[in-house]
Design an enzyme around this catalytic site. Structure first.
Site, PDB file in Angstrom:
ATOM      1  N   CYS A 131       0.815  -1.224   0.000  1.00  0.00           N
ATOM      2  CA  CYS A 131       0.000   0.000   0.000  1.00  0.00           C
ATOM      3  C   CYS A 131       0.844   1.268   0.000  1.00  0.00           C
ATOM      4  CB  CYS A 131      -0.952  -0.003   1.186  1.00  0.00           C
ATOM      5  SG  CYS A 131      -2.188  -1.301   1.010  1.00  0.00           S
ATOM      6  N   HIS A 191      -3.294   7.030   3.035  1.00  0.00           N
ATOM      7  CA  HIS A 191      -3.741   5.787   2.406  1.00  0.00           C
ATOM      8  C   HIS A 191      -5.066   5.395   3.051  1.00  0.00           C
ATOM      9  CE1 HIS A 191      -4.010   1.772   0.981  1.00  0.00           C
ATOM     10  NE2 HIS A 191      -3.793   1.235   2.166  1.00  0.00           N
ATOM     11  N   ASN A 203     -10.343  -0.012   0.039  1.00  0.00           N
ATOM     12  CA  ASN A 203      -8.877   0.068  -0.034  1.00  0.00           C
ATOM     13  C   ASN A 203      -8.435  -0.381  -1.429  1.00  0.00           C
ATOM     14  OD1 ASN A 203      -6.133  -0.239   0.165  1.00  0.00           O
ATOM     15  ND2 ASN A 203      -6.175  -1.416   2.078  1.00  0.00           N
TER      16      ASN A 203
END
Ligand code: UT7
Length: 342
Positions: free
Chosen positions: A129, A269, A299
């Site tokens: 990520c 994020h 996500n």
């Protein structure tokens, strides 16, 4: 005399080249997978998902013929149209992804082929990520060195290709998307000011895909064991994410003599709304100045940060300070400080 932060931060020799973000574009596939849809697939419910993650829906690239490079290509083509840049002017394209079309060739090369970027070289960066964050700083260094004039950084992931839709602990979290930025040289003080990035392999056992790599190449057994899907032990990752992003943003603030008041937006994020809120609490950042769109997309791994920038772009003006921050599998984490250029 106290100088405004903008003046202090932007004091640099006129010859110093910084890498400025000069355009942002995103791509989200049309198909929506809602919490209600997931209720019919696993033992979960809309209330739990919203309360524990903040996610209401995510988008899925359903067409089995299309992969990560398709979404990335859409995002980069949109970016070129918007900025008026010809594909032939791109010097370097970096693609951040954990779901490349293939192990090789790299996805960046496929994107360059799709858009006709015949004068570019390309490669992929895999840092879970944090892939987009690490790639943006990497791309910026090629600009700062004076080597290149047009660097495209694209974060793209078809997470639905590695999600086990019978595992309620992970299938509610992820979505598919891509987002791209254009980096160009600037000598007026706009652009990347600082980055602070770290990795720690202690996190490998808590968030990973066990099969498919050279450690566990694909066999019938690895397929039967579902090793080609994401495995996550959420609790330790949650704690490490709050600590890691808080630490990274704090470092950036401290070493640039900035306070939260000097920052227009933090761009975290998007893994879990509760993680984002905990980081904002720790840093004493009001949530109005923290970009959050996890409710719409879930996500999307490498896509989260550019998708936020894309959505908030019209609220930014030249001179605004923006901090990007991420945390992901590895562990990988960090933050970077940018002075917005347009
Ligand atoms: O992007 C890369 C980094 N990744 C992250 O930052 C993710 C970090 N982790 C998280 O976001 C959270 O840990 C999750 C969202 C994954 C899980 O939330 P949690 O609050 O940590 O829940 P939990 O795993 O502790 O589970 C709590 C309960 C359990 O039931 P019991 O044992 O208390 O009876 C789970 O079985 O909730 C249950 N549960 C669910 N219930 C309904 C777990 N998943 C679900 C579900 N629906 N989808």
């Amino acid at each position: 005399i106290e100088l405004p932060t903008f003046v202090i931060l932007n004091f640099c020799p006129m010859s110093q080249i910084r890498a400025a973000i000069k355009g942002v574009y995103g791509y989200v596939p049309a198909d929506v997978l809602s919490n209600k849809d997931l209720e019919t697939m696993v033992d979960t419910n809309d209330e739990w998902i919203k309360a524990r993650t903040g996610i209401e829906e995510r988008h899925i690239l359903k067409d089995p013929e299309k992969a990560t490079s398709f979404m990335a290509t859409q995002a980069v083509q949109g970016l070129l149209a918007k900025t008026g840049l010809s594909p032939l002017d791109i010097d370097l394209l970096i693609c951040a992804s954990v779901t490349p079309d293939y192990f090789f060739p790299d996805t960046g090369t496929l994107i360059c082929y799709n858009i006709g970027a015949k004068n570019a070289f390309a490669y992929d960066i895999q840092a879970a990520c944090s892939g987009f964050l690490f790639s943006a700083t990497t791309g910026a260094k090629f600009i700062e060195s004076g080597a290149y004039k047009n660097v495209v950084v694209v974060g793209a992931d078809k997470m639905s290709s590695i999600v086990d839709y019978t595992d309620r602990a992970t299938c509610i979290l992820f979505g598919d998307a891509a987002g791209a930025i254009l980096l160009q040289p600037n000598t007026e003080g706009f652009g990347l000011r600082d980055s602070w990035m770290r990795v720690d392999g202690v996190g490998a056992e808590f968030l990973y895909m066990k099969g498919g790599g050279s450690r566990n190449p694909a066999t019938h057994e690895t397929i039967d064991n579902k090793w080609h899907y994401i495995f996550q032990d959420g609790k330790p990752v949650f704690k490490a994410a709050v600590k890691g992003m808080s630490e990274a943003v704090n470092e950036i603030l401290k070493r640039n003599n900035l306070s939260p008041d000097d920052i227009r937006f933090v761009v975290p994020h998007q893994a879990n709304l509760r993680i984002i809120q905990a980081v904002a609490d720790y840093l004493k950042f009001p949530m109005e100045r923290v970009m959050v769109n996890i409710q719409k997309y879930g996500n999307t791994t490498s896509g989260t940060i550019p998708l936020c920038l894309w959505e908030w772009e019209n609220q930014l003006k030249p001179g605004d300070h923006v901090i990007l921050t991420s945390f992901g599998g590895g562990y990988t984490w960090g933050a970077s400080l940018w002075t917005w250029a347009y």
